[in-house]
Design an enzyme around this catalytic site. Sequence first.
Site, PDB file in Angstrom:
ATOM      1  CB  SER A 122      78.484  -4.979  72.342  1.00 43.31           C
ATOM      2  OG  SER A 122      78.463  -3.475  72.546  1.00 43.31           O
ATOM      3  CE  LYS A 159      78.155  -1.487  69.441  1.00 47.81           C
ATOM      4  NZ  LYS A 159      77.192  -1.271  70.374  1.00 47.81           N
TER       5      LYS A 159
END
Length: 198
Positions: A122, A159
């Site tokens: 991701s 993230k």
Amino acid sequence: MKIINETLLDKLLSYIKTYQMKNGRSPSYRNIMNQLNFSSLSMVCRYIEILGQRGELQKDSLGSIEISSNLNCTDTIIAPIVGTVTCGKPIYAQENIEGMYTLPSAIFGKGELFLLHAEGDSMEGVGIKSGDILAVRKSDYAENGQIVVALIDDSATVKTFYKKKDHIVLHPENSRYDDIITKDVKILGIVEHYIHKL
């Protein structure tokens, strides 16, 4: 006059340093273009020239990139590698010291660092791939736009951090993943470097 992206310039220098430490040589211009999503080789050349003008790096007689000799690699810090963290959906991250590593402070800086294995895709948009080793500076605070290791209900994830008025966004750098929206998150550290696994 062409605008210089200072964030991209910092990422370029960090990538070159990390690549040299890992591989014992400099990355090619094409490798840099692909890893950091430069739009062209000429853009890579321009940014490398800027770093050269600032004294951050230099080239040898064959044109290979060198790290500036003013970097002192004799000072080191010790960092533990403490397991795996996901770069996809959050997974439980149990601290499990696998070993201790000596890192040059000229590249990684001073202070308290820990290392993590990255898992998932991701964060590929910023060059972090599954299997990479992340160098994380311990911190319980993050600025908007920094890449963090965040803990959500005992699950850790990597993230990009954004603090909004009434919530926090943990943004994946891959369009196949959705933002994580939360009101309660614990920051474990800031990802400052990553080392690609061969």
